[in-house]
Design a protein around this motif. Structure first.
Motif, PDB file in Angstrom:
ATOM      1  N   THR A   1      25.486  56.703  66.195  1.00  0.00           N
ATOM      2  CA  THR A   1      26.921  56.693  65.890  1.00  0.00           C
ATOM      3  C   THR A   1      27.204  55.938  64.592  1.00  0.00           C
ATOM      4  N   VAL A   2      26.562  54.783  64.420  1.00  0.00           N
ATOM      5  CA  VAL A   2      26.784  54.026  63.177  1.00  0.00           C
ATOM      6  C   VAL A   2      26.412  54.897  61.977  1.00  0.00           C
ATOM      7  N   CYS A   3      25.291  55.601  62.070  1.00  0.00           N
ATOM      8  CA  CYS A   3      24.852  56.443  60.947  1.00  0.00           C
ATOM      9  C   CYS A   3      25.833  57.590  60.693  1.00  0.00           C
ATOM     10  N   ARG A   4      26.352  58.175  61.786  1.00  0.00           N
ATOM     11  CA  ARG A   4      27.307  59.271  61.626  1.00  0.00           C
ATOM     12  C   ARG A   4      28.585  58.783  60.940  1.00  0.00           C
ATOM     13  N   VAL A   5      29.085  57.656  61.417  1.00  0.00           N
ATOM     14  CA  VAL A   5      30.299  57.092  60.829  1.00  0.00           C
ATOM     15  C   VAL A   5      30.059  56.717  59.368  1.00  0.00           C
ATOM     16  N   ALA A   6      28.902  56.119  59.100  1.00  0.00           N
ATOM     17  CA  ALA A   6      28.588  55.709  57.725  1.00  0.00           C
ATOM     18  C   ALA A   6      28.491  56.922  56.807  1.00  0.00           C
ATOM     19  N   THR A   7      27.877  57.973  57.301  1.00  0.00           N
ATOM     20  CA  THR A   7      27.756  59.195  56.493  1.00  0.00           C
ATOM     21  C   THR A   7      29.143  59.716  56.128  1.00  0.00           C
ATOM     22  N   GLU A   8      30.046  59.740  57.127  1.00  0.00           N
ATOM     23  CA  GLU A   8      31.402  60.236  56.884  1.00  0.00           C
ATOM     24  C   GLU A   8      32.168  59.350  55.907  1.00  0.00           C
ATOM     25  N   ARG A   9      32.107  58.042  56.146  1.00  0.00           N
ATOM     26  CA  ARG A   9      32.941  57.138  55.335  1.00  0.00           C
ATOM     27  C   ARG A   9      32.362  56.847  53.964  1.00  0.00           C
ATOM     28  N   LEU A  10      31.033  56.790  53.865  1.00  0.00           N
ATOM     29  CA  LEU A  10      30.440  56.338  52.609  1.00  0.00           C
ATOM     30  C   LEU A  10      29.980  57.497  51.730  1.00  0.00           C
ATOM     31  N   GLY A  11      30.029  58.703  52.286  1.00  0.00           N
ATOM     32  CA  GLY A  11      29.741  59.884  51.477  1.00  0.00           C
ATOM     33  C   GLY A  11      28.281  60.074  51.090  1.00  0.00           C
ATOM     34  N   LYS A  12      27.382  59.437  51.787  1.00  0.00           N
ATOM     35  CA  LYS A  12      25.947  59.639  51.532  1.00  0.00           C
ATOM     36  C   LYS A  12      25.274  59.899  52.865  1.00  0.00           C
ATOM     37  N   PRO A  13      24.240  60.749  52.878  1.00  0.00           N
ATOM     38  CA  PRO A  13      23.541  60.953  54.148  1.00  0.00           C
ATOM     39  C   PRO A  13      22.899  59.644  54.644  1.00  0.00           C
ATOM     40  N   VAL A  14      23.213  59.289  55.872  1.00  0.00           N
ATOM     41  CA  VAL A  14      22.591  58.114  56.497  1.00  0.00           C
ATOM     42  C   VAL A  14      21.872  58.637  57.731  1.00  0.00           C
ATOM     43  N   ILE A  15      20.544  58.565  57.702  1.00  0.00           N
ATOM     44  CA  ILE A  15      19.720  59.262  58.685  1.00  0.00           C
ATOM     45  C   ILE A  15      19.210  58.294  59.756  1.00  0.00           C
ATOM     46  N   PRO A  16      19.556  58.523  61.019  1.00  0.00           N
ATOM     47  CA  PRO A  16      19.012  57.643  62.063  1.00  0.00           C
ATOM     48  C   PRO A  16      17.578  58.035  62.413  1.00  0.00           C
ATOM     49  N   VAL A  17      16.696  57.050  62.445  1.00  0.00           N
ATOM     50  CA  VAL A  17      15.312  57.290  62.876  1.00  0.00           C
ATOM     51  C   VAL A  17      15.134  56.476  64.149  1.00  0.00           C
ATOM     52  N   ASN A  18      15.235  57.186  65.269  1.00  0.00           N
ATOM     53  CA  ASN A  18      15.321  56.487  66.541  1.00  0.00           C
ATOM     54  C   ASN A  18      13.955  56.402  67.208  1.00  0.00           C
ATOM     55  N   ALA A  19      13.197  55.394  66.812  1.00  0.00           N
ATOM     56  CA  ALA A  19      11.850  55.237  67.368  1.00  0.00           C
ATOM     57  C   ALA A  19      11.529  53.760  67.579  1.00  0.00           C
ATOM     58  N   PRO A  20      12.270  53.086  68.481  1.00  0.00           N
ATOM     59  CA  PRO A  20      11.970  51.679  68.710  1.00  0.00           C
ATOM     60  C   PRO A  20      10.534  51.512  69.212  1.00  0.00           C
ATOM     61  N   GLY A  21       9.915  50.397  68.850  1.00  0.00           N
ATOM     62  CA  GLY A  21       8.491  50.188  69.106  1.00  0.00           C
ATOM     63  C   GLY A  21       8.066  50.415  70.535  1.00  0.00           C
ATOM     64  N   PHE A  22       8.880  49.986  71.476  1.00  0.00           N
ATOM     65  CA  PHE A  22       8.419  50.018  72.867  1.00  0.00           C
ATOM     66  C   PHE A  22       8.393  51.411  73.504  1.00  0.00           C
TER      67      PHE A  22
END
Lengths: 462, 486
Positions: free
Chosen positions: B141-162
């Protein structure tokens, strides 16, 4: 020392850390456990916590590093990691037969709020095969403090686990040394020799000179190759005195004194004329002997070295970053020869650095250092300083942890009269290379102060 | 949900290993094995995702977590790419105790904003780690909102270590590219000979030995994923005609996904080894022609292969006298090791064994057949993981003259005073393509024949059997003089 207004020690308020200077507290704890003989540090966390620390330690020390993991998964994190701790302890004992296991928690297990120390009691009660191994638990969440804090906590935990709480009769010739994480294996060797000159024997904890000094053993050993022995640690209460070196060893020194009654002398550093003089005074008092001729001669050489070197330092502008006690030792040395501390950055809070002769000490990262380093003659920082130094157009002298792109940094001696002498020469030579490249000291022939990135013959841009 | 994403990665239909499993085993996933507490080695899923994507050189790689995840590891993996250096700077939210208590989402948003305003990258990759995952920070969600508001692609890489191993992380990283990057940009220069190379990390800049070969054939690399690539290259990767999968273990889901989504066929190949390089070039040409490229590409490719192979073998022959008869232990993850084995055997070296820890059954078969080709007639062994103590013994007993491995086992060889060469991702020499194989052989010659090995194996004077001092030998050593007296 010259008197000046105290420096402000301020944390940079920003959400984004760029080019981190900080390494983690568990890594510091692992490093401290490396200084105990037959030991195996074990991180209670995901296997990545161990893998990153392991690779960094291997690259810095250029040695095989024993370090294990409880290999926490998503499921075990949610359900609780006691079983993983239990299995890990049993497996480590079976595979490596260590004498001591240093069990350090991580951000992962601390976030969940595991009672690792309580669990450990239960685990020991139901696994008799753990009877012969000392387990030292230490709580080191990654989100609190850095390398020095982890190191300090581990040393304190080792003392609390192994040193009996009793006043023992003191031996006439033994002293304890609580060594800081900024001391290289070379420093430890040098200190042991200095102490021996007074007819004293030292128990140095942790002792990286036995384990990470790069010797070639005759057989393969799956734990640490050397270090302080458990018997030496247990007997620390018998010593005549304790010397704690560096601010981050203060708490361990106090702990040891409280437990055993052995008086602790806190020394801020062992680099620099005055600092080594204080060490001499302490050792002379403890041993009841005058300072040996050999060391007096070394002091005299240092006095001469400081005079020969100071021409290079006078007016030179220095940017320095590192763990607080390493910064304190280097920064006081260079400002003591007339250099200006233009930028000082440390990764974690260190109020004692307000005594440095500079306006501001920044708690931040290497981006903060690069932002403030423009126009400097030399940047003193770990290997990660290479890009920031390049960006700021300042030559880079590698010091601190990690140094992954130079050999021999573990044998660099920076303490005692002799170590201070050699460090002064090395730094002065680095500055003289800079002055040479820039023309005359200060301004060059063209009247400018050329801050194009230059390469020192020993410190090549990576 | 991350768990769905992991399940889909475990279900990978194109994975050989996966196909061989029962339904039950497949559900268990590929990350569970090897994670024995107290006896585990290797990185976590975050590590895997990060190293798979780090070679995208012009984006900000922002690690959301406490200091250990980035502070203990940044700037350890460099690609040889010239150009943007932003990927090497090390960005993290460095979560503190307060962030852990209060939640890190706002800090993450501010960090993304700062990264964009200070460094102006074409995109920001945000990596999730264990601690924020545990406290419930929703980076998607943070990445989606950031992409919308900041006008640059913000890509979530969801791979926590555990969530699992490094290998799983590689795949999750690849999945992020497939889900959020590939296909987001339409280039205006699509050509009939455009290809992507997937799973190529350009270690030590070694891809420089391959790219000119393709250029000579008129083949254009649209995206090299991820070594040598810029963000826009990957965003436009869906327009290529063919995908070559270099390391199928790491990013197979990307190849399969692009085939399903964009109809791009892929093949598995390698640029390590002479034969494999040729085979890869041949396959690329054949597939491009099938997709509509000019048919003469095949002949031109054959001509190039003939010329380059002859040159390479001739160059390598010079090293043969100095390498002949030497014994090598090849200790890698085992992926595609047979192609290197062949080159070593051509040098007359005896490959005493190769590890196949991460290999598929098919790979193991190929490695086994390769090991039968030792010219000494002695067949090499297939190893799983060798415990350090056993490995040390092998060197001490002289079973190998040199080990080729990654940095982690380096000191096992050195402590046994045995030659060692890095063939892992941290190395400084490039071994790909024809030129790379020559380079590998050259480096081996330099290392194995270095006079230092004789020096460091000399016994100390006090360890030597005191020959001259024992009575028996004293007599024999003194024979000439004694003879005079007799």
């Amino acid at each position: 020392m010259t008197h000046h207004a105290p420096a402000s020690v301020t944390k940079v308020r920003k959400a984004l850390s760029v080019s981190p200077l900080k390494t983690s507290a568990p890594l510091g704890a692992a490093m401290a456990f490396m200084g105990v003989e037959g030991s195996m540090p074990l991180f209670h966390g995901s296997q990545g916590c161990t893998a990153f620390a392991l690779v960094m330690l291997v690259r810095h020390f250029r040695e095989a590093i024993p370090l294990q993991t409880t290999a926490m998964s998503e499921v075990s994190t949610i359900l609780g990691g006691m079983e993983n701790v239990e299995q890990a302890l049993v497996n480590v004992v079976k595979r490596a037969q260590p004498k001591l296991i240093g069990l350090a928690s991580t951000g992962l297990t601390e976030t969940r709020g595991e009672d690792m120390i309580g669990d450990l009691k239960l685990i020991r009660a139901r696994n008799r095969e753990l009877d012969d191994v000392v387990v030292v638990p230490v709580r080191t969440p990654d989100f609190s403090g850095g390398l020095e804090m982890g190191w300090g906590k581990a040393v304190k935990a080792i003392i609390e686990t192994l040193v009996p709480e009793e006043k023992a009769p003191s031996s006439q010739n033994r002293v304890n040394v609580l060594a800081g994480s900024h001391m290289t294996p070379g420093d430890i060797d040098e200190l042991r020799d200095i102490i021996a000159c007074f007819g004293l024997e030292a128990t140095i904890l942790p002792d990286l000179s036995g384990s990470l000094d790069g010797h070639v053993p005759d057989t393969w050993i799956p734990t640490t190759l050397g270090g302080t022995t458990l018997d030496e640690i247990r007997a620390m209460g018998w010593a005549k005195a304790t010397i704690a070196i560096g601010e981050h060893m203060r708490l361990s020194g106090e702990t040891l004194e409280t437990r055993t009654g052995v008086p602790t002398t806190q020394l801020d550093r062992l680099t620099g004329l005055e600092a080594v003089d204080r060490l001499m005074t302490v050792l002379s008092q403890v041993s009841g002997r005058p300072v040996p001729t050999r060391l007096r001669r070394q002091r005299n050489q240092l006095v001469d070295a400081l005079m020969d070197s100071h021409f290079a330092f006078g007016g030179a502008r220095i940017a320095i970053a590192g763990e607080p006690d390493m910064v304190w030792a280097y920064a006081t040395l260079v400002s003591g020869m007339g250099a200006q501390l233009q930028a000082v950055v440390v990764p974690t809070e260190a109020p004692f650095l307000s005594a440095l002769d500079t306006a501001e000490v920044v708690v931040g990262d290497l981006e903060d250092l690069a932002d403030r380093a423009e126009g400097c003659d030399l940047m003193i920082a770990n290997a990660n300083g290479r890009l920031p130094a390049h960006r700021a157009g300042v030559p880079h002298f590698r010091a601190g942890f990690p140094i992954v792109d130079r050999v021999g940094s573990n044998h660099r001696v920076t303490i005692g009269y002799r170590g201070t002498r050699d460090l002064s020469f090395t730094l002065a030579n680095a500055l003289m290379d800079v002055h040479e490249a820039h023309g005359t000291h200060g301004q060059d022939e063209q009247g400018g102060y050329g801050h194009t990135p230059i390469t020192l013959n020993t410190e090549q841009e990576g | 949900m991350i768990s769905d994403r992991i399940a889909s990665v475990f279900n990978e239909p194109d994975c050989d290993k996966n196909r061989a499993k029962s339904d039950v085993d497949r559900k268990k996933g590929c990350a569970t094995k090897g994670l024995t507490p107290g006896a585990a080695a290797g990185g976590c899923a975050f590590d895997g995702a990060k190293i798979a994507l780090q070679p995208v050189t012009d984006v900000v790689h922002l690690v959301h977590g406490p200091i250990a995840c980035e502070g203990n590891s940044w700037d350890t993996r460099n690609v040889g790419t010239k150009g943007p250096m932003i990927y090497r700077w090390g960005f993290t939210t460095d979560l503190s105790e307060l962030d852990v208590i209060g939640g890190g989402e706002k800090k993450l948003y501010r960090a993304i904003k700062d990264a964009i305003s200070k460094y102006d990258p074409p995109a920001v990759f945000v990596y999730q780690t264990c601690v924020p995952a545990l406290i419930g920070d929703d980076i998607d969600t943070v990445c989606r909102v950031a992409t919308e508001r900041l006008g640059k692609p913000v890509i979530p890489v969801n791979a926590p270590g555990f969530v699992g191993s490094k290998n799983l992380g590689n795949k999750l990283g690849a999945q992020a590219l497939l889900d959020h990057v590939v296909g987001t940009l339409e280039p205006d220069d699509v050509g009939s000979t455009d290809i992507n190379i997937i799973g190529e990390y350009d270690v030590a800049g070694e891809f420089a030995a391959v790219e000119p070969l393709l250029e000579r054939l008129g083949i254009r690399i649209r995206a090299c994923i991820t070594g040598r690539s810029r963000y826009v290259d990957i965003a436009a990767a869906h327009t290529a005609q063919v995908n070559m999968m270099v390391c199928s273990q790491a990013m197979i889901n990307l190849g399969r996904g692009m085939r399903e989504k964009y109809g791009i066929p892929y093949f598995e190949g390698s640029f390590y080894g002479i034969g494999d390089t040729s085979l890869s070039l041949r396959t690329i040409a054949k597939m491009l022609v099938e997709r509509g490229a000019d048919a003469d590409l095949i002949d031109r490719t054959e001509a190039l292969i003939a010329e380059e192979e002859a040159k390479a073998w001739a160059a390598m022959a010079e090293y043969k006298p100095r390498l002949e008869g030497k014994k090598v232990l090849l200790y890698t993850g085992g992926v595609k090791s047979w192609s290197v084995v062949h080159a070593l055997q051509e040098m007359g070296m005896e490959v005493i064994g190769t590890s196949v820890r991460k290999s598929t059954e098919d790979d193991k078969g190929k490695a086994k057949r390769a090991l039968q080709q030792n010219t000494t007639g002695k067949m090499g062994e297939l190893f799983g993981s060798i415990p350090n103590g056993e490995m040390y013994r092998m060197f001490k007993d002289g079973e190998a003259d040199i080990m080729l491995s990654g940095g982690r086992s380096q000191f096992v060889a050195l402590k046994a005073r045995t030659a060692w060469m890095d063939i892992n991702q941290e190395r400084h020499a490039g071994f790909e393509g024809y030129a790379g194989m020559i380079e590998m052989v050259r480096q081996m010659d330099i290392e194995i024949n270095n006079p230092v090995w004789e020096q460091v194996r000399l016994p100390a004077p006090w360890d030597e059997v005191p020959v001259a001092l024992t009575p028996v030998h004293t007599a024999s050593a003194a024979t000439p003089l004694a003879g005079a007296a007799e």
